[in-house]
Write a protein that holds these residues in place. Structure first.
Motif, PDB file in Angstrom:
ATOM      1  N   ILE A  27      22.307 -13.452  73.232  1.00 22.65           N
ATOM      2  CA  ILE A  27      22.099 -12.115  73.441  1.00 22.65           C
ATOM      3  C   ILE A  27      21.036 -11.547  72.350  1.00 22.65           C
ATOM      4  N   ILE A  28      20.074 -11.060  72.789  1.00 24.91           N
ATOM      5  CA  ILE A  28      18.924 -10.345  71.902  1.00 24.91           C
ATOM      6  C   ILE A  28      19.784  -9.447  71.054  1.00 24.91           C
ATOM      7  N   PRO A  29      19.721  -9.576  69.652  1.00 25.47           N
ATOM      8  CA  PRO A  29      20.492  -8.916  68.611  1.00 25.47           C
ATOM      9  C   PRO A  29      20.099  -7.538  68.285  1.00 25.47           C
ATOM     10  N   VAL A  30      19.854  -7.016  69.311  1.00 31.50           N
ATOM     11  CA  VAL A  30      19.790  -5.339  68.901  1.00 31.50           C
ATOM     12  C   VAL A  30      20.858  -4.254  69.007  1.00 31.50           C
ATOM     13  N   PHE A  31      20.993  -3.693  68.090  1.00 32.89           N
ATOM     14  CA  PHE A  31      21.909  -2.877  67.814  1.00 32.89           C
ATOM     15  C   PHE A  31      21.831  -1.342  67.987  1.00 32.89           C
ATOM     16  N   LYS A  32      20.503  -0.910  67.721  1.00 36.45           N
ATOM     17  CA  LYS A  32      20.146   0.601  68.234  1.00 36.45           C
ATOM     18  C   LYS A  32      18.920   0.716  68.430  1.00 36.45           C
ATOM     19  N   GLY A  33      18.289   1.895  69.172  1.00 33.44           N
ATOM     20  CA  GLY A  33      17.132   2.012  69.640  1.00 33.44           C
ATOM     21  C   GLY A  33      16.968   3.602  70.070  1.00 33.44           C
ATOM     22  N   HIS A  34      15.689   3.672  70.522  1.00 35.54           N
ATOM     23  CA  HIS A  34      15.327   4.760  71.191  1.00 35.54           C
ATOM     24  C   HIS A  34      14.429   4.877  72.281  1.00 35.54           C
ATOM     25  N   ILE A  35      14.666   5.479  73.420  1.00 32.73           N
ATOM     26  CA  ILE A  35      13.694   5.428  74.404  1.00 32.73           C
ATOM     27  C   ILE A  35      12.852   6.832  74.564  1.00 32.73           C
ATOM     28  N   LEU A  36      11.629   6.684  74.359  1.00 30.63           N
ATOM     29  CA  LEU A  36      10.711   8.060  74.361  1.00 30.63           C
ATOM     30  C   LEU A  36      10.781   8.657  75.427  1.00 30.63           C
ATOM     31  N   ASN A  37      11.038  10.286  75.445  1.00 33.14           N
ATOM     32  CA  ASN A  37      10.795  10.994  76.410  1.00 33.14           C
ATOM     33  C   ASN A  37       9.440  11.474  76.381  1.00 33.14           C
ATOM     34  N   ALA A  38       8.922  12.414  77.324  1.00 32.87           N
ATOM     35  CA  ALA A  38       7.493  12.861  77.641  1.00 32.87           C
ATOM     36  C   ALA A  38       7.069  13.544  76.072  1.00 32.87           C
ATOM     37  N   GLU A  39       8.088  14.435  75.810  1.00 31.25           N
ATOM     38  CA  GLU A  39       7.641  15.001  74.582  1.00 31.25           C
ATOM     39  C   GLU A  39       7.429  14.224  73.409  1.00 31.25           C
ATOM     40  N   ASP A  40       8.350  13.280  73.217  1.00 24.82           N
ATOM     41  CA  ASP A  40       8.261  12.472  72.018  1.00 24.82           C
ATOM     42  C   ASP A  40       6.938  11.629  72.209  1.00 24.82           C
ATOM     43  N   LEU A  41       6.579  11.333  73.498  1.00 28.06           N
ATOM     44  CA  LEU A  41       5.187  10.436  73.455  1.00 28.06           C
ATOM     45  C   LEU A  41       4.048  11.483  73.008  1.00 28.06           C
ATOM     46  N   ALA A  42       4.083  12.694  73.401  1.00 28.41           N
ATOM     47  CA  ALA A  42       2.901  13.378  73.202  1.00 28.41           C
ATOM     48  C   ALA A  42       3.043  13.818  71.609  1.00 28.41           C
ATOM     49  N   ILE A  43       4.183  13.901  71.083  1.00 26.41           N
ATOM     50  CA  ILE A  43       4.073  14.412  69.677  1.00 26.41           C
ATOM     51  C   ILE A  43       3.934  13.052  69.021  1.00 26.41           C
ATOM     52  N   ARG A  44       4.179  11.742  69.323  1.00 26.32           N
ATOM     53  CA  ARG A  44       3.909  10.544  68.693  1.00 26.32           C
ATOM     54  C   ARG A  44       2.395  10.393  68.811  1.00 26.32           C
ATOM     55  N   LYS A  45       1.757  10.709  69.602  1.00 23.85           N
ATOM     56  CA  LYS A  45       0.370  10.304  69.674  1.00 23.85           C
ATOM     57  C   LYS A  45      -0.277  11.299  68.791  1.00 23.85           C
ATOM     58  N   HIS A  46       0.072  12.587  68.646  1.00 30.33           N
ATOM     59  CA  HIS A  46      -0.451  13.502  67.764  1.00 30.33           C
ATOM     60  C   HIS A  46      -0.401  13.039  66.100  1.00 30.33           C
ATOM     61  N   ILE A  47       1.060  12.537  65.859  1.00 29.94           N
ATOM     62  CA  ILE A  47       1.370  12.473  64.637  1.00 29.94           C
ATOM     63  C   ILE A  47       0.670  10.927  64.072  1.00 29.94           C
ATOM     64  N   LEU A  48       0.521  10.081  65.177  1.00 29.43           N
ATOM     65  CA  LEU A  48      -0.637   8.825  64.768  1.00 29.43           C
ATOM     66  C   LEU A  48      -1.872   9.034  64.520  1.00 29.43           C
ATOM     67  N   ASN A  49      -2.423  10.108  65.241  1.00 28.72           N
ATOM     68  CA  ASN A  49      -3.904  10.578  65.120  1.00 28.72           C
ATOM     69  C   ASN A  49      -4.033  11.155  63.762  1.00 28.72           C
ATOM     70  N   LEU A  50      -3.109  11.849  63.328  1.00 28.36           N
ATOM     71  CA  LEU A  50      -3.129  12.575  61.915  1.00 28.36           C
ATOM     72  C   LEU A  50      -2.987  11.322  60.908  1.00 28.36           C
ATOM     73  N   MET A  51      -2.135  10.542  61.018  1.00 31.20           N
ATOM     74  CA  MET A  51      -1.872   9.463  59.894  1.00 31.20           C
ATOM     75  C   MET A  51      -3.034   8.620  59.674  1.00 31.20           C
ATOM     76  N   CYS A  52      -3.948   8.098  60.877  1.00 32.16           N
ATOM     77  CA  CYS A  52      -5.068   7.265  61.003  1.00 32.16           C
ATOM     78  C   CYS A  52      -6.235   8.139  60.991  1.00 32.16           C
ATOM     79  N   ASN A  53      -6.551   9.061  61.389  1.00 33.63           N
ATOM     80  CA  ASN A  53      -7.881   9.804  61.710  1.00 33.63           C
ATOM     81  C   ASN A  53      -7.974  11.033  61.048  1.00 33.63           C
ATOM     82  N   PHE A  54      -6.764  11.735  60.390  1.00 34.69           N
ATOM     83  CA  PHE A  54      -6.720  13.044  59.816  1.00 34.69           C
ATOM     84  C   PHE A  54      -7.132  13.939  60.748  1.00 34.69           C
ATOM     85  N   LYS A  55      -6.974  13.674  62.057  1.00 31.73           N
ATOM     86  CA  LYS A  55      -7.291  15.005  62.945  1.00 31.73           C
ATOM     87  C   LYS A  55      -6.803  14.602  64.310  1.00 31.73           C
ATOM     88  N   THR A  56      -6.549  15.566  65.029  1.00 32.57           N
ATOM     89  CA  THR A  56      -6.139  15.258  66.640  1.00 32.57           C
ATOM     90  C   THR A  56      -6.380  16.444  67.167  1.00 32.57           C
TER      91      THR A  56
END
Length: 454
Positions: free
Chosen positions: A355-384
């Motif tokens: 058994i792959i030993p995973v015990f918790k996780g999260h599947i991203l919805n459309a809103e999560d994916l949109a926000i994730r992209k912008h937070i990643l842009n800010l953390m890496c490029n300081f702009k979005t």
């Protein structure tokens, strides 16, 4: 820096190695089957073009460093090495069966714990077996974290021969009183020896990790540590804020009292002073908490806007899929996250039953994916920007109102459908990202979950 801004924005907040952050994962709707589907999708979309990242968690340490927030197992019994490596290889085999075709490895990182707790022979066996059923990307990068006190020439040469070209050493601070307080005593001579050995063998990127805000630490201590660091001129430097989270990590961070820690304003001054010294020595600030020479791949990634951030921290390239092997490791398919069990015993038990030993996780919805992209842009490029209309959630007006507050404080500026963080605002990047974090705003925690942002 303005004392009023420090007071205003010194709040508990995430470091955003992921979005959603781990405390806000939707565990009720997550399953191992969903994770497998998510990873298989990412692998099929990106293996040929990008390749795959591998993170391997090696949790053993011979002693407990009281500043550390990582998952670890303290022991001096080195007979634990072989069973653990066999378990990691078993886990990798289960993933190979799931993926169904040969993975292309773009990045591989050994973290811990203390990877150099393991013997060179065991590390050779682990890596060579991992790579037997994989191919390497043309621009692959292998890296590992080394303890200056126990990283030997044999460690460095063995891993170099396997393709490793980057190593980072945990320095923290050179003041002996501080080292004793955090239970991490290592003389400058040990760091110099490990750094010089890596360069003699041929490593192209040597990093040092330095922490500010430690117990008993002063601005003078930070300057003295940086002066010694400059005498070795590592290619990149991680200049981390000490994350005081004893309510999460238990007694491991209670080897000193809160009264022994620098005040928020003095802690921020330690960073500002450190930044000035690094920049005067030719280092460039990269994202949050990192500095690099212009010859290092991390600087080049920033210049090319290919800098990426994930559970391994900042990386010089991006892969859509990252598999974490070993206890507590976190995997990322972009569409979902999955974390392994944290107990060695449970890890071994699940693998024995295939058994792959995973015990918790999260599947991203459309809103999560949109926000994730912008937070990643800010953390890496300081702009979005939201020119492509990915910010289509109901709370967008509220997010913009929160961002307006940062604009009034001179921390960011608006252009058409774009946010650009100012030089002054870079120190508050975690706070700016929190304006986008709708899960944090909807489910305000009753107890403190994160370290302070300053």
């Amino acid at each position: 820096m303005s004392q009023s801004l420090i007071t205003k924005y010194n709040v508990s907040g995430p470091r955003y190695t992921s979005y959603p952050t781990v405390p806000y994962w939707d565990l009720d709707s997550f399953s191992l089957a969903q994770w497998k589907t998510s990873l298989k999708r990412a692998f099929n979309e990106s293996n040929t073009s990008e390749g795959l990242s591998l993170y391997i968690h090696l949790p053993f340490c011979e002693s407990l460093c009281t500043f550390c927030g990582c998952h670890k197992r303290i022991t001096k019994r080195h007979e634990v090495e072989s069973p653990y490596i066999k378990a990691v290889l078993k886990e990798w085999g289960l993933y190979l069966d799931l993926l169904g075709s040969k993975p292309k490895i773009k990045e591989l990182h050994l973290g811990g714990g203390t990877p150099t707790f393991f013997s060179p022979e065991h590390l050779h066996y682990l890596i060579s077996e991992l790579l037997k059923d994989a191919e390497l990307a043309t621009d692959y990068e292998f890296s590992f974290e080394g303890h200056p006190n126990n990283t030997t020439e044999a460690h460095l040469q063995t891993l170099y021969d396997l393709g490793f070209r980057r190593v980072s050493y945990g320095v923290q601070d050179y003041n002996l009183s501080i080292q004793k307080a955090i239970n991490r005593v290592q003389p400058f001579e040990n760091v110099k020896r490990a750094t010089d050995l890596a360069r003699k063998i041929g490593y192209t990127s040597v990093g040092h990790d330095i922490i500010f805000g430690l117990p008993f630490q002063t601005e003078t201590d930070v300057i003295e540590t940086i002066n010694k660091t400059k005498s070795l001129m590592p290619d990149r430097i991680a200049f981390y804020s000490y994350a005081h989270v004893p309510w999460i990590k238990g007694n491991g961070q209670r080897g000193f009292s809160d009264a022994d820690l620098p005040t928020p304003d003095s802690k921020r001054q330690q960073y500002e002073t450190g930044k000035q010294h690094f920049e005067a020595a030719g280092y460039v600030e990269i994202g949050m908490d990192h500095f690099a020479l212009k010859t290092d791949s991390l600087y080049k990634a920033m210049e090319n806007e290919t800098l990426h951030r994930n559970f391994m921290g900042y990386t010089a390239s991006k892969t859509q899929a990252m598999i974490g092997l070993g206890v507590s490791s976190i995997s990322d398919s972009w569409y979902g996250f999955a974390q392994n069990v944290k107990s060695n015993e449970e890890y071994y038990h699940l693998l024995e039953h295939n058994i792959i030993p995973v015990f918790k996780g999260h599947i991203l919805n459309a809103e999560d994916l949109a926000i994730r992209k912008h937070i990643l842009n800010l953390m890496c490029n300081f702009k979005t920007d939201w020119e492509d209309d990915t910010l289509e959630f109901e709370e967008l007006p509220e997010v913009l109102i929160k961002l307006k507050e940062f604009e009034l404080d001179g921390l960011l500026q608006f252009e058409y459908k774009q946010v650009i963080v100012t030089e002054k605002g870079k120190a508050f990047i975690r706070n700016i990202c929190m304006a986008f974090d709708l899960l944090l705003q909807r489910k305000k925690p009753e107890t403190q979950l994160f370290s302070m942002t300053i």
